[in-house]
Design a protein around this motif. Structure first.
Motif, mmCIF file in Angstrom:
data_model
loop_
_atom_site.group_PDB
_atom_site.id
_atom_site.type_symbol
_atom_site.label_atom_id
_atom_site.label_comp_id
_atom_site.label_asym_id
_atom_site.label_seq_id
_atom_site.Cartn_x
_atom_site.Cartn_y
_atom_site.Cartn_z
ATOM 1 N N THR A 19 0.833 -1.215 0.000
ATOM 2 C CA THR A 19 0.000 0.000 0.000
ATOM 3 C C THR A 19 0.859 1.253 0.000
ATOM 4 O O THR A 19 0.607 2.211 -0.759
ATOM 5 N N LEU A 20 1.870 1.269 0.846
ATOM 6 C CA LEU A 20 2.753 2.438 0.911
ATOM 7 C C LEU A 20 3.508 2.621 -0.409
ATOM 8 O O LEU A 20 3.673 3.750 -0.886
ATOM 9 N N ALA A 21 3.953 1.523 -0.994
ATOM 10 C CA ALA A 21 4.673 1.623 -2.264
ATOM 11 C C ALA A 21 3.767 2.171 -3.367
ATOM 12 O O ALA A 21 4.193 2.988 -4.200
ATOM 13 N N LEU B 94 -0.540 13.295 4.119
ATOM 14 C CA LEU B 94 -1.317 12.645 5.171
ATOM 15 C C LEU B 94 -1.573 11.176 4.838
ATOM 16 O O LEU B 94 -1.499 10.303 5.725
ATOM 17 N N GLU B 95 -1.869 10.888 3.570
ATOM 18 C CA GLU B 95 -2.100 9.498 3.175
ATOM 19 C C GLU B 95 -0.820 8.666 3.339
ATOM 20 O O GLU B 95 -0.858 7.535 3.819
ATOM 21 N N ILE B 96 0.300 9.250 2.917
ATOM 22 C CA ILE B 96 1.567 8.530 3.051
ATOM 23 C C ILE B 96 1.904 8.316 4.531
ATOM 24 O O ILE B 96 2.359 7.238 4.939
ATOM 25 N N THR C 50 2.314 4.821 6.403
ATOM 26 C CA THR C 50 3.566 4.521 7.116
ATOM 27 C C THR C 50 3.275 4.036 8.533
ATOM 28 O O THR C 50 3.886 3.079 9.019
ATOM 29 N N ILE C 51 2.329 4.700 9.214
ATOM 30 C CA ILE C 51 1.950 4.289 10.571
ATOM 31 C C ILE C 51 1.373 2.877 10.559
ATOM 32 O O ILE C 51 1.675 2.049 11.436
ATOM 33 N N LYS C 52 0.554 2.596 9.562
ATOM 34 C CA LYS C 52 -0.030 1.258 9.461
ATOM 35 C C LYS C 52 1.057 0.200 9.264
ATOM 36 O O LYS C 52 1.002 -0.894 9.850
#
Length: 535
Positions: free
Chosen positions: A123-125, A303-305, A309-311
């Protein structure tokens, strides 16, 4: 009562007088001293000196040998015991597996955590990767389709659409009524006539074929082909007639009725256009399609990134916890030593916190004894002691006090646990063996036990009459603690084997052999008092 008091007073007065007379007689230069000096050594009552620390200073305490390094193996996770790999008495080294637990649930938890990490990484990628041309094209196409649907929702139905919808409604209801009522008379007559016509044609074709069927190639002749065609036509007409005259089943009726209702609903929808609900739904689809296209063109915001990242970090923490729980299921030896106890069996469901085994290093043992409250003040850290072990007669050990418990141990009598570290070769010594430690009180070290009555005092100086090698001499001493008829004295000139002039009225040696030795070496019949703290 008055007489009794007078008698007691008289006795006390007499005792004081006797004591004063004795002091006068035994003082330096007194009559008794002169009389004693005039006696020969064999005529005097003599008591052999005894080292004070061998009698008064010895404190004995019993206890048991115990390992210095004891490790209690405690489970950190729940699990079913699959296999116990050691038994009591086995020698183990640090890191050796002791038992195996069923780790299938823990392994599954690790796998699921790994999948969550992989998903979060993907997801982050994706958020960090620009949108592809194909994705943008698909988003544009979705937006165009949504916009067209919105336009259709806002446009009233055309006359052509209404006519087609009405025709569909009429056809659907006609089909339903036909199934419900069956064919009309004209249709039935038509079907009957067609069936009769095909039947006659079949008969004629059959007669024509019968005339040539004796020929070898009759099947390939024109008559054969006509017969085959007439047969097919007759079967088709017969099937049409049977279908038309057969009553419709319930499933066909319900299907036809549903199609009629659907056609009617489609017509009603066209008549109601434009409808506010349809327009709102179409507008929502356009907005969603537009947002998706904008997101692809603009890319993910900070904010999405950050959320992704937190997830991912949360998934990594969960994975680490799962791996640690799995590692806890590996039960290994924490020290080099021997297995003392095993408290689980194969197949048992063990809980976290349960003590499953006890290990100890049997090469490093210590002695723990219980010292009575009256003797504990005479024991100190670093104090040496002599140790004997019941199971090893004839062997003597030495040790030193290394630890003293500040509170009393449980039990009726008050005692304190004192730990000693033993020196030398401990071969053959095992845990729990019973042993006795004998401590020496430093306060009486270097002192000698003499009868209290043998001490003479004059001008603040205490002296005793000592016989050595048959020669009697007066020797100044420093007095110490007294116990009953005995007193500890100190003098550098005193030595083992010296005898002092004096006697005692009681004898309390510590053993029968010791009493005999004392009696043989003490013409005066005296014996030292019982050892303090003795068992």
């Amino acid at each position: 009562m008055k007489r009794v008091l007078m008698r007691i007073g008289g006795l006390l007065a007499a005792a004081v007088v006797v004591g004063a007379v004795f002091v006068w007689l035994t003082a330096s230069g007194g009559p008794l001293t002169a009389a004693i000096s005039a006696q020969t050594p064999t005529q005097l009552p003599l008591v052999t000196l005894r080292a004070a620390d061998a009698m008064l200073g010895q404190i004995s305490a019993s206890g048991n040998m115990a390992p210095v390094d004891v490790s209690h193996v405690v489970l950190e996770v729940d699990g079913a015991v699959q296999e116990v790999l050691v038994k009591p008495g086995d020698r183990v080294t640090t890191g050796k597996p002791l038992l195996r637990l069923d780790t299938s649930d823990l392994e599954q938890a690790v796998l699921l955590a790994e999948l969550d990490v992989a998903t979060a990484q993907n997801t982050l990628a994706q958020l960090r990767t620009p949108a592809s041309d194909l994705a943008v094209m698909e988003a544009r196409a979705d937006l165009a389709a949504a916009q067209q649907k919105l336009a259709d929702a806002r446009t009233p139905a055309t006359a052509t659409e209404l006519a087609a919808a009405r025709a569909s409604v009429a056809a659907a209801w006609a089909k339903y009524r036909e199934l419900e009522n069956g064919p009309d008379a004209a249709e039935l007559t038509k079907l009957e006539a067609n069936l009769r016509k095909t039947e006659i044609a079949l008969q004629e074709a059959q007669r024509a074929y019968d005339k040539i069927k004796w020929a070898g190639d009759a099947g390939a002749s024109r008559e054969g082909a006509d017969l085959q065609k007439a047969t097919i036509d007759y079967e088709a007409a017969k099937a049409d007639y049977q279908l038309a005259t057969a009553p419709a089943d319930e499933a066909e009726l319900q299907s036809a009725l549903s199609q009629a209702h659907d056609a009617q609903q489609a017509l009603d929808d066209l008549l109601a256009k434009p409808e506010a609900a349809d327009i709102a739904a179409a507008e929502a689809q356009v907005a969603a399609a537009q947002k998706r296209l904008d997101d692809l063109l603009q890319g993910a915001d900070e904010l999405e990134i950050e959320a992704a990242t937190i997830k991912l970090q949360r998934a990594l923490v969960t994975l680490g916890q799962a791996r640690r729980e799995l590692a806890k299921a590996s039960v290994t030896a924490p020290i080099d030593g021997h297995v003392l106890t095993v408290n689980v069996q194969e197949g048992q469901q063990a809980r976290a916190g349960a003590e499953v085994m006890t290990l100890a290093d049997l090469s490093n043992l210590e002695l723990i004894v219980a010292v009575a409250e009256v003797d504990i003040s005479k024991v100190a850290l670093g104090q040496p002691a002599e140790v004997t072990i019941d199971a090893l007669p004839g062997r003597n050990f030495t040790g030193v006090v290394t630890r003293m418990e500040p509170v009393s141990s449980d039990g009726g009598a008050v005692s304190y646990a004192v730990t000693l570290t033993l020196d030398g070769d401990l071969d053959g010594v095992l845990p729990d063996m019973t042993a006795v430690a004998r401590f020496v009180d430093a306060s009486v070290a270097g002192g000698w036990l003499v009868p209290t009555a043998a001490i003479q005092r004059a001008d603040g100086v205490a002296t005793i009459q000592v016989q050595r090698n048959g020669v009697l001499r007066s020797m100044p001493v420093r007095t110490g603690a007294a116990q009953g008829e005995w007193t500890v004295v100190y003098a550098e000139e005193l030595q083992a084997g010296d005898q002092v002039v004096g006697a005692v009225s009681t004898t309390t040696p510590t053993s029968r052999d010791e009493r005999a030795n004392i009696m043989r070496s003490s013409p005066g019949g005296g014996a030292p008092p019982v050892r303090l703290g003795g068992n």
